[in-house]
Design a protein around this motif. Sequence first.
Motif, PDB file in Angstrom:
ATOM      1  N   ARG A 258     130.756  44.139  86.060  1.00 54.89           N
ATOM      2  CA  ARG A 258     132.099  44.613  85.766  1.00 54.89           C
ATOM      3  C   ARG A 258     133.155  43.626  86.261  1.00 54.89           C
ATOM      4  O   ARG A 258     134.283  43.631  85.837  1.00 54.89           O
ATOM      5  N   PHE A 259     132.760  42.769  87.209  1.00 57.23           N
ATOM      6  CA  PHE A 259     133.701  41.798  87.779  1.00 57.23           C
ATOM      7  C   PHE A 259     133.174  40.394  87.504  1.00 57.23           C
ATOM      8  O   PHE A 259     132.002  40.120  87.727  1.00 57.23           O
TER       9      PHE A 259
ATOM     10  N   LYS B 152     138.955  41.913  80.674  1.00 59.80           N
ATOM     11  CA  LYS B 152     138.934  43.361  80.914  1.00 59.80           C
ATOM     12  C   LYS B 152     140.210  44.031  80.401  1.00 59.80           C
ATOM     13  O   LYS B 152     141.304  43.510  80.574  1.00 59.80           O
TER      14      LYS B 152
ATOM     15  N   ASP C  57     135.375  53.184  90.043  1.00 60.22           N
ATOM     16  CA  ASP C  57     134.249  53.227  89.120  1.00 60.22           C
ATOM     17  C   ASP C  57     133.063  52.443  89.674  1.00 60.22           C
ATOM     18  O   ASP C  57     131.912  52.888  89.624  1.00 60.22           O
ATOM     19  N   HIS C  58     133.358  51.280  90.255  1.00 60.36           N
ATOM     20  CA  HIS C  58     132.302  50.432  90.801  1.00 60.36           C
ATOM     21  C   HIS C  58     131.591  51.140  91.960  1.00 60.36           C
ATOM     22  O   HIS C  58     130.352  51.193  92.009  1.00 60.36           O
TER      23      HIS C  58
ATOM     24  N   TYR D 201     139.112  50.573  88.554  1.00 64.72           N
ATOM     25  CA  TYR D 201     137.881  49.770  88.481  1.00 64.72           C
ATOM     26  C   TYR D 201     137.106  49.820  89.800  1.00 64.72           C
ATOM     27  O   TYR D 201     135.878  49.844  89.810  1.00 64.72           O
ATOM     28  N   HIS D 202     137.828  49.813  90.919  1.00 62.76           N
ATOM     29  CA  HIS D 202     137.156  49.862  92.228  1.00 62.76           C
ATOM     30  C   HIS D 202     136.410  51.180  92.384  1.00 62.76           C
ATOM     31  O   HIS D 202     135.254  51.216  92.840  1.00 62.76           O
TER      32      HIS D 202
ATOM     33  N   VAL E  31     141.597  54.262  82.255  1.00 65.73           N
ATOM     34  CA  VAL E  31     141.028  52.981  81.854  1.00 65.73           C
ATOM     35  C   VAL E  31     139.930  53.231  80.825  1.00 65.73           C
ATOM     36  O   VAL E  31     139.004  54.001  81.075  1.00 65.73           O
TER      37      VAL E  31
END
Lengths: 242, 159
Positions: free
Chosen positions: B134-135, B157, A129-130, A126-127, B113
């Motif tokens: 996303r967060f 998520k 991707d961000h 996720y990091h 993912v």
Amino acid sequence: MTDRDGYALAVADDALISAQRMGWWISRAPQLEEDVALANIGLDQLGQARALLASVGDEDELAYLRDERAFRNVHLVERDQSDFGVAMVRLLLFSAWQSELYAALRASSDPTLAGVAGKAVKEVAYHLDHASRWVVRLGDGTGESHRRVQDALEQEWPFLDELFDGSWLDSALVDQGVAVDPAGLRDGVLARVLPVLEEATLTVPEVSPARGGGRQGLHTEQMGYLLAEMQHLARSHPGATW
Amino acid sequence: MTTTTARDVAGSVLDPELPVLSIDDLGILRDVTEDDQGRVHVQITPTYSGCPAMETIRTDLVEALTTAGYQHVSVEFVLSPAWTTDWISDEGRRKLEEYGVAPPAPAGADGPVALTLSVRCPHCGSVDTRESSRFGSTACKALWVCQSCREPFDHFKTL
């Protein structure tokens, strides 16, 4: 300290110091959502660091009472990142490296390293991707955002090499399957980073690697300021709780 | 018989950030054992490495089991195998949606993912929704907005 603990500290300190830099952004990011995002990313990194530190000794003592020379993190994560372009370029490089490292460490013969890696590899996706989205958005954005993120890339790129330096690591740890050979991660990291830079219309800098030394406890000037802020409370008020 | 009871008590402890879900629903309760001295040992696993709810859950577990008559309770955090949102029970997913949190998509085994293409709004049921961030409010959630009813909502998520 055993070689295994020294290795776990290096991996932990990278995550811990990066988390501290991420925390700086809370209330300062360009959007409220970004405050939350960077806080969450820092929290994941902090969690990774805590589990590793706890396998070495008392996690609070290790985080708050160690002197600068005892920290083993790379220079990439410790330097000031009060420019958002720098923060996103750095997160791109660091999370690409953590992705490769943790993916490989899942097979470590050390149960803590393998356990932390198994959880962290999913968080770091996720990091990465961000950071990738921001680097593309800024690089392929306006003339000003392109210029600034290209400048950030020129500034950060020399610090990438230190991540692949294994000269500080006892090769027996790699042979025993405890540690991952840092040099072996380079191709995988570049395979993650280069397509993002291309999509972002950024140019890979032609710059010499920085000198490094973080794994041996030799840090940049900014590390002292970071530790002063991170450790001040625990050192001035031992045992403080709230 | 008694082990089952200790497990029931432990499993009914609620997640402090999503207080409609028990830790059993969430799939973070690993094991509960009781020895012949009456000592209960509980293993739980964190959702995210940095999940700040773990300490609260530890305290709540000790309190719940002590109240139920177990005098010696120890709680251990275990990391491996890593938790996945696939361990949230069907009951847990239903409760999440009722609570206004869109449940996660299936993660599948060890793959990359999965990117979530569409999430159903837990308020009005529309699939015309978009990711706002996303967060979200906690490590395990992302922030979404429904284009139909205009309400923001949390999405658990996929991990």
